[in-house]
Design an enzyme around this catalytic site. Structure first.
Site, PDB file in Angstrom:
ATOM      1  N   GLY A   1      34.073   1.922  56.501  1.00 56.38           N
ATOM      2  CA  GLY A   1      33.284   2.856  57.313  1.00 56.38           C
ATOM      3  C   GLY A   1      32.412   3.784  56.486  1.00 56.38           C
ATOM      4  O   GLY A   1      32.019   4.857  56.964  1.00 56.38           O
ATOM      5  N   HIS A  58      33.332   4.207  45.519  1.00 55.71           N
ATOM      6  CA  HIS A  58      34.446   3.342  45.945  1.00 55.71           C
ATOM      7  C   HIS A  58      35.580   3.394  44.920  1.00 55.71           C
ATOM      8  O   HIS A  58      36.557   2.660  45.039  1.00 55.71           O
ATOM      9  CB  HIS A  58      33.977   1.891  46.063  1.00 55.71           C
ATOM     10  CG  HIS A  58      32.997   1.621  47.153  1.00 55.71           C
ATOM     11  ND1 HIS A  58      33.038   2.241  48.382  1.00 55.71           N
ATOM     12  CD2 HIS A  58      31.934   0.767  47.218  1.00 55.71           C
ATOM     13  CE1 HIS A  58      32.042   1.786  49.143  1.00 55.71           C
ATOM     14  NE2 HIS A  58      31.364   0.898  48.462  1.00 55.71           N
ATOM     15  N   ARG A 113      40.653   2.325  56.944  1.00 57.37           N
ATOM     16  CA  ARG A 113      40.629   1.313  58.015  1.00 57.37           C
ATOM     17  C   ARG A 113      41.804   0.376  57.838  1.00 57.37           C
ATOM     18  O   ARG A 113      42.247   0.148  56.696  1.00 57.37           O
ATOM     19  CB  ARG A 113      39.311   0.530  57.902  1.00 57.37           C
ATOM     20  CG  ARG A 113      39.052  -0.421  59.033  1.00 57.37           C
ATOM     21  CD  ARG A 113      37.714  -1.142  58.835  1.00 57.37           C
ATOM     22  NE  ARG A 113      37.332  -1.868  60.030  1.00 57.37           N
ATOM     23  CZ  ARG A 113      36.256  -2.641  60.130  1.00 57.37           C
ATOM     24  NH1 ARG A 113      35.445  -2.778  59.082  1.00 57.37           N
ATOM     25  NH2 ARG A 113      35.977  -3.277  61.245  1.00 57.37           N
ATOM     26  N   SER A 117      36.139  -7.927  57.017  1.00 59.70           N
ATOM     27  CA  SER A 117      34.803  -7.367  56.821  1.00 59.70           C
ATOM     28  C   SER A 117      34.329  -7.611  55.380  1.00 59.70           C
ATOM     29  O   SER A 117      33.173  -7.991  55.144  1.00 59.70           O
ATOM     30  CB  SER A 117      34.838  -5.865  57.142  1.00 59.70           C
ATOM     31  OG  SER A 117      33.560  -5.306  57.022  1.00 59.70           O
ATOM     32  N   TYR A 149      39.104   4.736  60.760  1.00 60.96           N
ATOM     33  CA  TYR A 149      38.084   3.961  61.482  1.00 60.96           C
ATOM     34  C   TYR A 149      38.507   3.770  62.939  1.00 60.96           C
ATOM     35  O   TYR A 149      37.709   3.942  63.864  1.00 60.96           O
ATOM     36  CB  TYR A 149      37.939   2.599  60.780  1.00 60.96           C
ATOM     37  CG  TYR A 149      36.898   1.674  61.346  1.00 60.96           C
ATOM     38  CD1 TYR A 149      35.646   1.564  60.755  1.00 60.96           C
ATOM     39  CD2 TYR A 149      37.173   0.879  62.464  1.00 60.96           C
ATOM     40  CE1 TYR A 149      34.686   0.701  61.254  1.00 60.96           C
ATOM     41  CE2 TYR A 149      36.222   0.015  62.980  1.00 60.96           C
ATOM     42  CZ  TYR A 149      34.984  -0.071  62.379  1.00 60.96           C
ATOM     43  OH  TYR A 149      34.034  -0.932  62.889  1.00 60.96           O
ATOM     44  N   ARG A 208      27.958  -5.665  61.241  1.00 60.42           N
ATOM     45  CA  ARG A 208      28.338  -7.040  61.609  1.00 60.42           C
ATOM     46  C   ARG A 208      28.901  -7.031  63.027  1.00 60.42           C
ATOM     47  O   ARG A 208      28.199  -7.288  63.979  1.00 60.42           O
ATOM     48  CB  ARG A 208      29.346  -7.586  60.576  1.00 60.42           C
ATOM     49  CG  ARG A 208      29.589  -9.078  60.651  1.00 60.42           C
ATOM     50  CD  ARG A 208      30.667  -9.488  59.651  1.00 60.42           C
ATOM     51  NE  ARG A 208      31.930  -8.799  59.894  1.00 60.42           N
ATOM     52  CZ  ARG A 208      32.914  -9.272  60.655  1.00 60.42           C
ATOM     53  NH1 ARG A 208      32.791 -10.456  61.235  1.00 60.42           N
ATOM     54  NH2 ARG A 208      34.036  -8.587  60.840  1.00 60.42           N
ATOM     55  N   LYS A 209      30.194  -6.682  63.183  1.00 60.23           N
ATOM     56  CA  LYS A 209      30.772  -6.632  64.533  1.00 60.23           C
ATOM     57  C   LYS A 209      31.164  -5.214  64.939  1.00 60.23           C
ATOM     58  O   LYS A 209      31.085  -4.844  66.097  1.00 60.23           O
ATOM     59  CB  LYS A 209      32.006  -7.524  64.598  1.00 60.23           C
ATOM     60  CG  LYS A 209      31.714  -9.002  64.718  1.00 60.23           C
ATOM     61  CD  LYS A 209      32.980  -9.716  65.158  1.00 60.23           C
ATOM     62  CE  LYS A 209      32.747 -11.206  65.283  1.00 60.23           C
ATOM     63  NZ  LYS A 209      34.014 -11.912  65.572  1.00 60.23           N
ATOM     64  N   GLY A 210      31.696  -4.463  63.971  1.00 64.34           N
ATOM     65  CA  GLY A 210      32.048  -3.073  64.255  1.00 64.34           C
ATOM     66  C   GLY A 210      33.147  -2.896  65.298  1.00 64.34           C
ATOM     67  O   GLY A 210      33.064  -2.013  66.144  1.00 64.34           O
TER      68      GLY A 210
END
Ligand code: A3P
Length: 287
Positions: A47, A104, A128, A136, A194, A250-252
């Site tokens: 996220g 990151h 997440r 993902s 998330y 992408r899809k979320g």
């Protein structure tokens, strides 16, 4: 390391992409964090862009910046974008305040100004569930490899094992979480899941506004939440000036892992999470 692992090297027990050098890691530790920096410390695909976009929208609504996310951040500070010639921490040093600093890195490699925060710096940490994160990552890495001209096929059955054994860039996700989670009671930090954001975005935006100590009225906060739904953010990401951002939306959704994980892979992930996260108080919704 061979095959797909040839893209990785190991630093103090953590796997990292070869695009991140030892020189960068050394320099980043002493990277100067500014008092008004907003940091997003995230494991990839949890996220990062969602939180970054919300933070930028809040700053803009409060009149603190006129920039967009594309101009306010140059990607994870430790990485060199496929289309860039130098690591982002160098570019970041010249960006005017307020800056959005993304990393990151696991906490032990992060700038001291983030891991031992002083003054006013604010650190947002999205988290997440590991199964959706792995799915993902899989789709994103495939796109990234194509963008980078890597001529190798990424297979899910292998990748899912790599995630569980920490053989992906930034290492073992559960270790990463446990590392940053040590900061959960530090007032410079806000941890957001998330799944909670997906279920109640308005509450999440309110929490972020309060954390950033910005004064916004109720209707502005509602507008920011509305503009930050997946559908409303997708067009902006798909049309980003930054190539690798175009593959982000992408899809979320929560639970896409069910379309990809076998029951054996799912059980192995459950055991891994229980072993690493059990007793830490960190739990996730998987649907
Ligand atoms: P999926 O691949 O599961 O769709 P990151 O920004 O850390 O790289 O994370 C990318 C993930 O966040 C992608 O997940 C992306 O679709 C999702 N995402 C981005 N914006 C979102 C939003 N506004 N709402 C929900 N998910 C979002």
């Amino acid at each position: 390391m061979s095959g797909r692992h040839s893209m990785l090297w190991t630093h103090e027990g953590v796997s990292l992409s070869r695009l991140i050098t030892k020189e960068t890691l050394d320099a980043v530790l002493d990277f100067q964090i500014r008092d008004d920096d907003i940091v997003v410390a995230s494991f990839p695909k949890t996220g990062t862009h969602w939180l970054s976009e919300i933070a930028v929208k809040i700053l803009r609504a409060a009149g603190k910046t006129e920039e967009s996310m594309d101009t306010m951040t140059s990607g994870p500070m430790e990485a060199t974008r496929p289309t860039a010639t130098q690591p982002s921490y160098i570019t970041l040093a010249d960006i005017p305040s307020p800056r959005l600093v993304v990393t990151h890195l696991p906490i032990q490699f992060a700038p001291k100004g983030i891991s031992k925060p002083q003054n006013k710096v604010k650190v947002l940490v999205p988290m997440r569930n590991p199964k959706d994160t792995a799915v993902s990552m899989f789709h994103f890495y495939k796109k990234l490899w194509r963008l980078m001209g890597v001529n190798m096929e990424l297979r899910w059955e292998e990748f899912v094992e790599d995630v569980r054994s920490g053989m992906v860039s930034f290492g073992d996700y559960c270790d990463w979480l446990v590392g940053w989670w040590q900061m959960r009671d530090n007032p410079h930090f806000l941890f957001l899941k998330y799944e909670d954001m997906k279920k109640d975005l308005l509450s999440a935006v309110k929490t972020i506004v309060a954390f950033l100590e910005v004064d916004l009225d109720e209707s502005t906060i509602k507008d920011i939440a509305e503009d930050s739904t997946f559908d409303n953010m997708k067009a902006g990401l798909d049309n980003s000036t930054i190539a690798e951002r175009r593959g982000i939306a992408r899809k979320g959704i929560i639970g896409d892992w069910k379309n990809t994980f076998s029951s054996e892979e799912s059980a192995a992930f459950d055991a891994w999470c229980e072993k690493k996260l059990g007793g830490t108080g960190l739990t996730f919704d998987f649907e």
